[in-house]
Motif scaffolding. Structure first.
Motif, PDB file in Angstrom:
ATOM      1  N   THR A 132       0.756  -1.078  -0.036  1.00 22.91           N
ATOM      2  CA  THR A 132       0.028  -0.136   0.026  1.00 22.91           C
ATOM      3  C   THR A 132       0.908   1.221   0.056  1.00 22.91           C
ATOM      4  OG1 THR A 132      -0.342  -0.006   2.228  1.00 22.91           O
ATOM      5  CG2 THR A 132      -2.088  -0.994   1.169  1.00 22.91           C
ATOM      6  N   PHE A 133       1.925   1.234   0.655  1.00 22.90           N
ATOM      7  CA  PHE A 133       2.913   2.349   0.614  1.00 22.90           C
ATOM      8  C   PHE A 133       3.430   2.702  -0.597  1.00 22.90           C
ATOM      9  CE2 PHE A 133       7.344   4.322   1.671  1.00 22.90           C
ATOM     10  CZ  PHE A 133       6.474   5.435   2.612  1.00 22.90           C
ATOM     11  N   GLY A 134       3.599   1.562  -1.370  1.00 25.16           N
ATOM     12  CA  GLY A 134       4.328   1.751  -2.704  1.00 25.16           C
ATOM     13  C   GLY A 134       3.224   2.456  -3.737  1.00 25.16           C
ATOM     14  N   ARG A 135       1.911   1.920  -3.413  1.00 20.21           N
ATOM     15  CA  ARG A 135       0.870   2.344  -4.405  1.00 20.21           C
ATOM     16  C   ARG A 135       0.479   3.864  -4.266  1.00 20.21           C
ATOM     17  NH1 ARG A 135      -1.289  -2.892  -3.303  1.00 20.21           N
ATOM     18  NH2 ARG A 135      -2.568  -2.161  -1.724  1.00 20.21           N
ATOM     19  N   GLU A 136       0.630   4.359  -2.604  1.00 23.67           N
ATOM     20  CA  GLU A 136       0.512   5.510  -2.298  1.00 23.67           C
ATOM     21  C   GLU A 136       1.597   6.607  -3.054  1.00 23.67           C
ATOM     22  OE1 GLU A 136       0.149   5.893   1.832  1.00 23.67           O
ATOM     23  OE2 GLU A 136      -1.086   4.349   2.024  1.00 23.67           O
ATOM     24  N   ILE A 137       2.589   6.038  -2.947  1.00 21.17           N
ATOM     25  CA  ILE A 137       3.826   6.877  -3.546  1.00 21.17           C
ATOM     26  C   ILE A 137       3.664   7.108  -4.947  1.00 21.17           C
ATOM     27  CG2 ILE A 137       6.025   6.528  -4.180  1.00 21.17           C
ATOM     28  CD1 ILE A 137       6.830   5.330  -1.474  1.00 21.17           C
ATOM     29  N   GLU A 138       3.208   5.938  -5.676  1.00 19.84           N
ATOM     30  CA  GLU A 138       3.032   6.142  -7.259  1.00 19.84           C
ATOM     31  C   GLU A 138       1.746   7.014  -7.460  1.00 19.84           C
ATOM     32  OE1 GLU A 138       5.402   5.436  -9.208  1.00 19.84           O
ATOM     33  OE2 GLU A 138       6.529   4.660  -7.346  1.00 19.84           O
ATOM     34  N   PHE A 139       0.752   6.965  -6.587  1.00 18.86           N
ATOM     35  CA  PHE A 139      -0.420   7.963  -6.926  1.00 18.86           C
ATOM     36  C   PHE A 139       0.002   9.274  -6.858  1.00 18.86           C
ATOM     37  CE2 PHE A 139      -3.953  10.124  -5.061  1.00 18.86           C
ATOM     38  CZ  PHE A 139      -5.021   9.929  -6.343  1.00 18.86           C
ATOM     39  N   VAL A 140       0.890   9.654  -5.687  1.00 21.91           N
ATOM     40  CA  VAL A 140       0.950  11.159  -5.699  1.00 21.91           C
ATOM     41  C   VAL A 140       2.285  11.200  -6.870  1.00 21.91           C
ATOM     42  CG1 VAL A 140       2.247  12.616  -3.973  1.00 21.91           C
ATOM     43  CG2 VAL A 140       0.745  11.075  -3.056  1.00 21.91           C
ATOM     44  N   ARG A 141       3.053  10.671  -7.157  1.00 28.62           N
ATOM     45  CA  ARG A 141       4.169  10.579  -8.088  1.00 28.62           C
ATOM     46  C   ARG A 141       3.218  11.040  -9.601  1.00 28.62           C
ATOM     47  NH1 ARG A 141       8.902   6.588  -8.505  1.00 28.62           N
ATOM     48  NH2 ARG A 141       9.740   8.199  -9.784  1.00 28.62           N
ATOM     49  N   THR A 142       2.474  10.465  -9.777  1.00 34.02           N
ATOM     50  CA  THR A 142       1.599  10.710 -10.882  1.00 34.02           C
ATOM     51  C   THR A 142       1.218  12.243 -10.993  1.00 34.02           C
ATOM     52  OG1 THR A 142       0.946   8.262 -10.922  1.00 34.02           O
ATOM     53  CG2 THR A 142      -0.448  10.064 -12.286  1.00 34.02           C
ATOM     54  N   HIS A 143       0.682  12.588  -9.648  1.00 37.26           N
ATOM     55  CA  HIS A 143       0.276  13.973  -9.850  1.00 37.26           C
ATOM     56  C   HIS A 143       1.445  14.972  -9.585  1.00 37.26           C
ATOM     57  CE1 HIS A 143      -4.066  12.941  -9.188  1.00 37.26           C
ATOM     58  NE2 HIS A 143      -3.681  12.132  -8.488  1.00 37.26           N
ATOM     59  N   LEU A 144       2.372  14.602  -9.292  1.00 36.13           N
ATOM     60  CA  LEU A 144       3.380  15.285  -9.560  1.00 36.13           C
ATOM     61  C   LEU A 144       4.409  15.676 -10.740  1.00 36.13           C
ATOM     62  CD1 LEU A 144       5.057  14.750  -5.844  1.00 36.13           C
ATOM     63  CD2 LEU A 144       3.575  16.589  -6.414  1.00 36.13           C
ATOM     64  N   ARG A 145       4.079  14.716 -11.486  1.00 34.44           N
ATOM     65  CA  ARG A 145       4.735  14.510 -12.730  1.00 34.44           C
ATOM     66  C   ARG A 145       4.755  15.821 -13.721  1.00 34.44           C
ATOM     67  NH1 ARG A 145       3.824   9.391 -13.417  1.00 34.44           N
ATOM     68  NH2 ARG A 145       5.629   8.535 -12.408  1.00 34.44           N
ATOM     69  N   PRO A 146       3.589  16.455 -13.776  1.00 35.87           N
ATOM     70  CA  PRO A 146       3.657  17.803 -14.538  1.00 35.87           C
ATOM     71  C   PRO A 146       4.483  19.068 -13.906  1.00 35.87           C
ATOM     72  CG  PRO A 146       1.354  16.829 -14.136  1.00 35.87           C
ATOM     73  CD  PRO A 146       2.443  16.177 -13.308  1.00 35.87           C
ATOM     74  N   ILE A 147       4.902  18.956 -12.728  1.00 38.81           N
ATOM     75  CA  ILE A 147       5.671  19.897 -12.020  1.00 38.81           C
ATOM     76  C   ILE A 147       7.040  19.981 -12.639  1.00 38.81           C
ATOM     77  CG2 ILE A 147       6.424  20.873 -10.066  1.00 38.81           C
ATOM     78  CD1 ILE A 147       4.049  19.791  -8.655  1.00 38.81           C
ATOM     79  N   ARG A 148       7.451  21.165 -13.167  1.00 42.78           N
ATOM     80  CA  ARG A 148       8.723  21.222 -14.139  1.00 42.78           C
ATOM     81  C   ARG A 148       9.827  21.772 -13.274  1.00 42.78           C
ATOM     82  NH1 ARG A 148       8.046  17.191 -16.547  1.00 42.78           N
ATOM     83  NH2 ARG A 148       6.199  17.183 -17.918  1.00 42.78           N
TER      84      ARG A 148
END
Length: 160
Positions: free
Chosen positions: A74-90
């Protein structure tokens, strides 16, 4: 019923309602019966992100076992969920601003007592730290589970 009656209660007027409000203090007195709320100190987002990034790299490169929380699916899934939202930040400045807004709402992100490795039990902090690293050296990191499996090999030694 008029709006005056609804705002002030039965038998009152709007003026009577406002007359019952505290005078001369901050609006915080309306929020807490024992006085104004303590202000939330500003978050040193850049400092927290940089320290978290260094700690993550150190832990991934270490031969010591990973923290138990890091190994939970679940920790890994939470990280990947947040990373998806952070990807557009440049930029790191934009990332720090976003982290500061998150930290305003989530105590584990801003708590000064949790700026050590205990703070890395937060999937949000780990995800932000990974994005901090990516924005610093231009290397996209693999998924969290792959990072754990690869250890030091998956962590470029670029700028922090």
């Amino acid at each position: 019923m008029s709006i005056d009656g609804r705002l002030s209660g039965p038998g009152g007027t709007l003026d009577a309602f406002f007359d019952r409000l505290p005078r001369g203090g901050s609006s915080g007195a309306l929020l807490r019966p024992d006085g104004p709320a303590e202000p939330v100190p500003p978050v040193d987002a850049r400092g927290i992100l940089a320290l978290d990034a260094v700690r993550i790299v150190g832990r991934l490169r270490s031969t010591a076992p990973s923290p138990p929380r890091w190994l939970e699916a679940t920790f890994g899934r939470e990280i990947e969920f947040v990373r998806t939202h952070l990807r557009p930040i440049r930029t790191r400045a934009m990332l720090a601003a976003s982290f500061g807004r998150e930290a305003f709402h989530v105590p584990i992100l801003r708590d000064p007592e949790l700026t050590d490795e205990r703070g890395l039990e937060s999937a949000v902090r780990v995800a932000y730290a990974l994005r901090w690293l990516e924005l610093g050296d231009g290397h996209t990191r693999p998924a969290w589970t792959d990072l754990l499996a690869a250890g030091a090999a998956a962590v470029p030694a670029g700028r922090r």
